[in-house]
Each structure stands twice: as structure tokens, then as C-alpha cells.
Design a protein around this motif. Sequence first.
Motif, short mmCIF file in Angstrom:
data_model
loop_
_atom_site.label_atom_id
_atom_site.label_comp_id
_atom_site.label_asym_id
_atom_site.label_seq_id
_atom_site.Cartn_x
_atom_site.Cartn_y
_atom_site.Cartn_z
N THR A 285 127.46 10.33 -19.14
CA THR A 285 126.50 9.77 -20.10
C THR A 285 125.17 10.51 -19.99
O THR A 285 124.73 10.85 -18.89
N ALA A 286 124.55 10.72 -21.14
CA ALA A 286 123.29 11.49 -21.15
C ALA A 286 122.20 10.80 -20.33
O ALA A 286 121.97 9.60 -20.47
N ARG A 287 121.56 11.58 -19.50
CA ARG A 287 120.39 11.06 -18.75
C ARG A 287 119.18 11.06 -19.69
O ARG A 287 119.15 11.78 -20.69
N PRO A 288 118.16 10.28 -19.34
CA PRO A 288 117.00 10.15 -20.25
C PRO A 288 116.36 11.49 -20.63
O PRO A 288 115.91 11.65 -21.76
N PHE A 289 116.34 12.46 -19.73
CA PHE A 289 115.65 13.71 -20.07
C PHE A 289 116.32 14.45 -21.22
O PHE A 289 115.70 15.28 -21.87
N VAL A 290 117.59 14.15 -21.49
CA VAL A 290 118.32 14.91 -22.51
C VAL A 290 117.74 14.67 -23.90
O VAL A 290 117.53 15.62 -24.67
N HIS A 291 117.47 13.40 -24.23
CA HIS A 291 117.00 13.11 -25.59
C HIS A 291 115.56 12.62 -25.62
O HIS A 291 114.98 12.51 -26.69
N GLN A 292 115.00 12.28 -24.46
CA GLN A 292 113.70 11.62 -24.49
C GLN A 292 112.54 12.49 -24.04
O GLN A 292 111.39 12.15 -24.31
N TRP A 293 112.81 13.55 -23.33
CA TRP A 293 111.70 14.36 -22.82
C TRP A 293 111.25 15.37 -23.86
O TRP A 293 112.05 16.25 -24.24
N PRO A 294 109.99 15.31 -24.30
CA PRO A 294 109.49 16.40 -25.14
C PRO A 294 109.53 17.70 -24.35
O PRO A 294 109.31 17.70 -23.14
N LEU A 295 109.78 18.77 -25.06
CA LEU A 295 109.92 20.06 -24.39
C LEU A 295 108.75 20.36 -23.45
O LEU A 295 108.95 20.81 -22.32
N ARG A 296 107.53 20.13 -23.95
CA ARG A 296 106.39 20.57 -23.13
C ARG A 296 106.25 19.79 -21.84
O ARG A 296 105.65 20.26 -20.88
N ASP A 297 106.83 18.59 -21.78
CA ASP A 297 106.75 17.81 -20.53
C ASP A 297 107.51 18.49 -19.39
O ASP A 297 107.18 18.30 -18.21
N PHE A 298 108.53 19.26 -19.73
CA PHE A 298 109.28 19.97 -18.67
C PHE A 298 108.38 20.99 -17.97
O PHE A 298 108.62 21.36 -16.82
N LEU A 299 107.34 21.45 -18.68
CA LEU A 299 106.45 22.46 -18.07
C LEU A 299 105.63 21.88 -16.93
O LEU A 299 105.02 22.63 -16.16
N THR A 300 105.58 20.55 -16.84
CA THR A 300 104.80 19.93 -15.75
C THR A 300 105.60 19.85 -14.45
O THR A 300 105.07 19.45 -13.42
N LEU A 301 106.87 20.21 -14.50
CA LEU A 301 107.72 20.07 -13.30
C LEU A 301 107.29 21.04 -12.19
O LEU A 301 107.10 22.23 -12.44
N THR A 302 107.16 20.49 -11.01
CA THR A 302 106.97 21.33 -9.81
C THR A 302 108.36 21.59 -9.21
O THR A 302 109.35 21.00 -9.67
N ASP A 303 108.42 22.40 -8.17
CA ASP A 303 109.72 22.62 -7.52
C ASP A 303 110.32 21.27 -7.07
O ASP A 303 111.51 21.02 -7.25
N ALA A 304 109.45 20.42 -6.51
CA ALA A 304 109.95 19.15 -5.98
C ALA A 304 110.40 18.21 -7.10
O ALA A 304 111.47 17.59 -7.01
N THR A 305 109.61 18.11 -8.17
CA THR A 305 110.01 17.17 -9.24
C THR A 305 111.19 17.72 -10.04
O THR A 305 111.98 16.96 -10.58
N PHE A 306 111.31 19.03 -10.08
CA PHE A 306 112.49 19.62 -10.73
C PHE A 306 113.75 19.17 -9.98
O PHE A 306 114.72 18.72 -10.60
N LEU A 307 113.71 19.31 -8.65
CA LEU A 307 114.89 18.94 -7.85
C LEU A 307 115.21 17.46 -7.97
O LEU A 307 116.36 17.05 -8.01
#
Length: 376
Positions: A285-307
Motif C-alpha cells: 500500500t502506498a505510503r504517505p510520501f507517494v501522493h502527499q509530499w510536494p516535490l520541493r519538500d523532499f529537498l529538506t531531507l537530511t541523510d538521517a531523515t531520508f533514512l
Amino acid sequence: MTPAPDILSAGVKSIAAALGLSDCRIAALNGPAPHAAEFQAWLEAGHQGSMAWLEKNPKRRQDPREVLPDARSIIVVALNYYQGIRTPMNGKSGQNGSLSSHPSPLSTPDPQRSSNHGTIAQYAWGDDYHALLDEKLTDLCHYLETCGGIQKLYADTGPILERDWASAAGLGWNGKSTIQIHPKLGNYFFLAEILTTLPLTPDPPMADHCGKCVRCITACPTQAIIAPRQLDARRCISYLTIEHKGSIPDEFRRAIGGRIYGCDECLAACPWNRFAQASAETAFTARPFVHQWPLRDFLTLTDATFLSLFRHSPIRRIKRPAFLRNVCIALGNTGTPADLPALQTAAQDPHELIAEHATWAIQEIKLRHSAPPAFS
Ligand code: SF4
Ligand code: SF4
């Protein structure tokens, strides 16, 4: 005492169904994979790009008996991951949808898409499938062990020409897209295999049902399917956004559109998906980031939050720099000036891969938004 082959085969299929596997077929192992020579020619043409592991262990890959010398049968299983919808088309190629096209005011993205969501290939919407497949196949192996067999399993890992064996076992056919097509599941499913020393009753191979259809070839945004059943992986968006580690060549960037991990275009185009039913596996089942995260919000990910965000997700394996590289390309193709501050921060990222693609994206957005209107 080992049961007769037909009893054993029926037992294997019944356990596979009970484990939630979508199909299970058997091929006899009495020679190399039917298309081993074609695979070797594909490698020699260099179409695998930087996927050097495909060149390793050629003998083992061509003939499973090199791995398990007394293997008599191969069991091929399918696990459906279809989520009931074709992947949304916001992965549509940037600008006018063609490779390396120049930006056109006629095709300037809708400003409503400024908080656009990227497109992720459907197989990566939920949990990583390897562990789930491994678990199910291990259970099947236990049964075969009790019947006196020695087994080796492949849960989408290891050197084996799995689509070739899937066709030989009658699980489907190798489509012109190079993806395995199943007459009822379509093409949104995983494959996995068990080699066994037990003699089982083989299933008849299935005829090719692509006919005159070329929809997958036409749908490919980068013309990566260079001929029926021939993929130049170096042109494929799945390869470029997942397997390729470095800078994405300029000629493909606009054609990538909003795709940030993989590409489902040739899968979605296939008419054989018409009978596909949504997978019963909640893990996919799709996790929230699949349909709910605006593209630019992914740019805020650090190494730790990415993992942390991609824990147990297949996306985790490409690591933050390559993922943010993909996000920058998608923003360059679909973003608006509202995305510029996030991209400007990314352009200062110490990781050159991210900084370079963010700089490209900024230029693309500025170029598109400085273009005069097409008509007044
Ligand atoms: S995955 Fe996408 S880029 Fe690759 S062959 Fe299919 S349509 Fe083309
Ligand atoms: S889209 Fe058409 S040609 Fe391509 S795999 Fe499906 S049936 Fe075959």
C-alpha cells in the motif's frame, strides 16, 4: 519417501496459493535458459550501462545447474503488487513530452502544479518486496525439504534469467517491453524462483500474445525499447533514476518529467492490465510520501531523515544524493518560481550531484517562466 512428481507439484502450488502468491508454475531444468545467448549479446552490446553485476557469473546466470548441480526443476512464482490504478500521468515528460525537446510556451506547466507531486514507480509505493518474497519462498522451501529436496531460492536477487524461466514455466510471456506479461495479472507483479533437486511436473510454456501491439514501445518517453524485446537500459528512466549513480545526461533530463523513482510508462500502456486486480498485500500500500509530499519538500531531507522516511522502502537503497538529484530534475520539469527558494538552498548542497541538478532545475524554471505567452 519422495512423493510422485504430480503430487509434489500440486502440493507446491497449493502451498504457494496459501502463502498469498499470485501464481506458481514449474519448468524442467535440463539445459541453459532458453534465451541465454540473446542475453549475452545484449551485454556485449553494452546495453546494461553501469549495471556491472549483470556481467558477473555468466555461466551461473545462463544455467542454474551451475548453482545447484543436481537441480531438476525450477519453480517460478508471481506476487501481484498492483494498487488498482495505473500510475498517475504526472510523470508525463517535461515540456512537450519528447526527448530533449526545447521548452515551449505552449506546454508551460500549469501553475497549479507548483506543489506538484513526483511520480514513483508503483512497485516502490510500499515496503521493499525482497523480505516478503524471501519469507514466502522460505516456507515453500521447507515443504520441499521435507520431501527430500535441496533448494536454492531467488527472491529477485542473484544471477538468474528469471523472465526467461517464467516464460518457460508458462507463467506468461516476455512482452515487447521486455517485461513479463501474465494473462490475468498484467505486468505489475514481482517474480521469484526456487531451484530444486526434486523432479516436478512441468507446465507448458505460454504463447506470446503481444500480437501487433506496440503500445509500450510508443509510450516510452526516451525510446529505450529500441526494438521489440530489446531494451537499451542506458536510455531507460528506471535505470537512470535508480541504477545510475552519477549525473543524469542532459539529453534525458526533460523526458524524465516528474518521475523521481523509476518509470511505469511501458507497464501502464499494456492492454493486458485490463484483468489486473488490486494486490491483497497490505505491505505494498502506498505510503504517505507517494501522493502527499510536494516535490520541493523532499529537498529538506537530511541523510538521517531520508533514512527514516524510506525505512523498509526500496527507495532507501539509492541514498539521498541520487534521490534528491531525481527530485531536482522533476522540479526543473514541472516546478514554478515558488520552488526556486528550495532549489537555491539545494544548489548550495555540499554534495555536487545535488547542487548540479538543482542549478539545472533553477535554469529550467527561469527559462520556462521568462518565455512570452504563446497567444494573446
Ligand atoms: S521503464 Fe519507462 S523509460 Fe524504461 S523502457 Fe519502460 S517506458 Fe521506457
Ligand atoms: S504493450 Fe503491447 S506490445 Fe507491449 S508488452 Fe503489452 S501487449 Fe506486448
